[in-house]
Design a protein around this motif. Sequence first.
Motif, mmCIF file in Angstrom:
data_model
loop_
_atom_site.group_PDB
_atom_site.id
_atom_site.type_symbol
_atom_site.label_atom_id
_atom_site.label_comp_id
_atom_site.label_asym_id
_atom_site.label_seq_id
_atom_site.Cartn_x
_atom_site.Cartn_y
_atom_site.Cartn_z
ATOM 1 N N ASN A 501 0.834 -1.209 0.000
ATOM 2 C CA ASN A 501 0.000 0.000 0.000
ATOM 3 C C ASN A 501 0.870 1.261 0.000
ATOM 4 O O ASN A 501 0.707 2.159 0.823
ATOM 5 N N GLN A 502 1.782 1.341 -0.962
ATOM 6 C CA GLN A 502 2.729 2.446 -1.027
ATOM 7 C C GLN A 502 2.201 3.611 -1.872
ATOM 8 O O GLN A 502 2.857 4.062 -2.817
ATOM 9 N N PHE A 503 1.030 4.091 -1.523
ATOM 10 C CA PHE A 503 0.400 5.158 -2.289
ATOM 11 C C PHE A 503 0.088 6.341 -1.380
ATOM 12 O O PHE A 503 -0.255 6.179 -0.210
ATOM 13 N N LYS A 504 0.206 7.524 -1.939
ATOM 14 C CA LYS A 504 -0.076 8.758 -1.213
ATOM 15 C C LYS A 504 -1.045 9.593 -2.051
ATOM 16 O O LYS A 504 -0.650 10.485 -2.811
ATOM 17 N N PRO A 505 -2.342 9.311 -1.953
ATOM 18 C CA PRO A 505 -3.306 10.053 -2.776
ATOM 19 C C PRO A 505 -3.535 11.465 -2.246
ATOM 20 O O PRO A 505 -3.380 11.736 -1.051
ATOM 21 N N ASP A 506 -3.874 12.337 -3.150
ATOM 22 C CA ASP A 506 -4.293 13.688 -2.788
ATOM 23 C C ASP A 506 -5.549 13.570 -1.933
ATOM 24 O O ASP A 506 -6.539 12.966 -2.344
ATOM 25 N N GLN A 507 -5.530 14.169 -0.738
ATOM 26 C CA GLN A 507 -6.652 14.015 0.200
ATOM 27 C C GLN A 507 -7.763 15.025 -0.035
ATOM 28 O O GLN A 507 -8.860 14.866 0.507
ATOM 29 N N PHE A 508 -7.493 16.052 -0.826
ATOM 30 C CA PHE A 508 -8.554 17.027 -1.121
ATOM 31 C C PHE A 508 -9.198 16.665 -2.439
ATOM 32 O O PHE A 508 -8.570 16.753 -3.496
ATOM 33 N N VAL A 509 -10.441 16.246 -2.382
ATOM 34 C CA VAL A 509 -11.162 15.857 -3.587
ATOM 35 C C VAL A 509 -12.409 16.717 -3.753
ATOM 36 O O VAL A 509 -13.411 16.293 -4.320
ATOM 37 N N GLY A 510 -12.337 17.936 -3.242
ATOM 38 C CA GLY A 510 -13.468 18.840 -3.344
ATOM 39 C C GLY A 510 -13.332 19.795 -4.506
ATOM 40 O O GLY A 510 -12.330 19.801 -5.226
#
Length: 569
Positions: A501-510
């Motif tokens: 699980n080596q992923f860092k997604p953008d947390q702002f999806v607004g």
Amino acid sequence: MGIKKSRAEQMVCKLYSNIALILLVVAVLAGCSSSKENSPATVTPGKEVAEQTTNIATMAPAGETSNKFDPPVEVTMVNLAYGAIAFGPNEDMNNNRWNTYIKDHYGISVKSLWDAPGDQLEQKTNLMIATGNLPDIFLATPKQFVQLNNAGLIEDLTDVYEKYAPQNIKDIMSQAGQEVTDAATVKGRLMALPWTGSVKESVPVVWIREDWMKKLNLTGPKTMDDLLAIAKAFTTGDPDGNSKPDTNGLPIDKDFTLINAFLNGYHAYKDIWIKDSSGKLVYSSVQPELKTALAKLQEMYKAGEIDQEFGVKDTSKVTESIGSNKLGIFLGSMGGGNTLAALTPDVKWNSYPIPSIDGSQTLLQHPLNINYGFWVVKKGIQHPEVLYKLADAWFKLFYENKDEDIYVKYNSDQKTAFFLQAPVQVYKPYKNMETSIHLAPILESGKTATDEELSKLTPEERLNYGFIQKYMAGDQSFWKYASRSGIGGAGDIVSQYVQNNQFKPDQFVGAPTPTMVQKGAILQKMEDQMITKIITGAPIDQFDQFVAEWNKLGGEQMTQEVNDWYNNN
């Protein structure tokens, strides 16, 4: 037995290489996240993905989840016109093989009202929304999704999803990431089906020239220090053998699109929103980890390990440097072998995971894993579950099918991309990685695949297997296929990323906040100028000055708006 290349196999490679050309650009995501406890359940990508992808069912005309309508129900849609040949003789958007298949096996009659190319679809859909004359199912941009939801014009799909969505679609949603489900959810209610994408399996690996490594007696990097040592050796060790100091270690472009992976190795991230230790959302480019990474880049620039003219070179110019044998390291996706094979046809590049500066796991940043937007259903239609049945038809014909005749009929006959007729599409996040997983047992055995083993592969997988066999027999021109899907190829690295699980997604999806709209471009320009100046020798403390100015000129207000969105949802 020998590998016989079938009709389907002859064209699969060309077809799949062109898929990227028809994918629409990921839009800035609209304000639509929700509390996770009320969202449709997903799982963390890891072991579950490997288990799901090693037991893909054979294609069936209508599975038990289809529940064929009798008599057929009619559903109206509007379509995206891809700009490719999608229809055979005597076919059109309302008279084609996909519509016939769907009616025969699902009892759904699809009626298309109109279609439009990607650059016109949003405008035409806006006009449609303004008139209030909506079709039953259609594709909406993130902004349109918010407008439609706020106006109460689209169906709540929460219960429909749980009851009717087939497992294959739920698996895609799970693999795409929790944030993708959140993006389609408003105040705990699922309001759309995201058009899932493949950005997660497209995160970078490190590609390094094998011949240069051998000449300088180097081994593959296990740590960031190892990679830095290789970059230095490629700069100072004359790896091209021309007795000139004309090679560089690390590729970098003026827009910094090629260094995200390097930054991630320092646990630094550029241009995304991440959680801090308190759970608050913060902008990644103003965090101290970026300052540390920039200090190292400055050191490398001073040592000549970075092209001194990177500030005026875009990515195409950087790839020209690779082709002219001036660079031996490339940070690119698992499919990077295709690019490298074209640039350096007689050279083999080896791939490695992005290393970490401190031994802890590197997390690879990526944007929201969607294409264009969301499939929405008009509020009040009698059978909203039709959306998931259409997605199921796509999955069965496009992904699960193993039969070549079916492939040629519904996907492509080498001249026509029939798969573009599919009314609803979603993409498997790890399709290319799965190819590596499915080929591994055959390749590791060292034996020629049996008919039974080949029958369990898709046409594309059989094609890749045949090409890898040719490479293993000594044909370098087929290296690019082995570089991704062969034993030890980049597909294995992405599989490792998934397992860990080596992923860092953008947390702002607004939706863009008011301050983003008003001042975002100015703040971005400030950031890029700061990075360029520091790399090329400005005092590292200019980073702290930038952070202070960023906050003062709108960043602090933007951060408050982002966290207000997060807390409200």
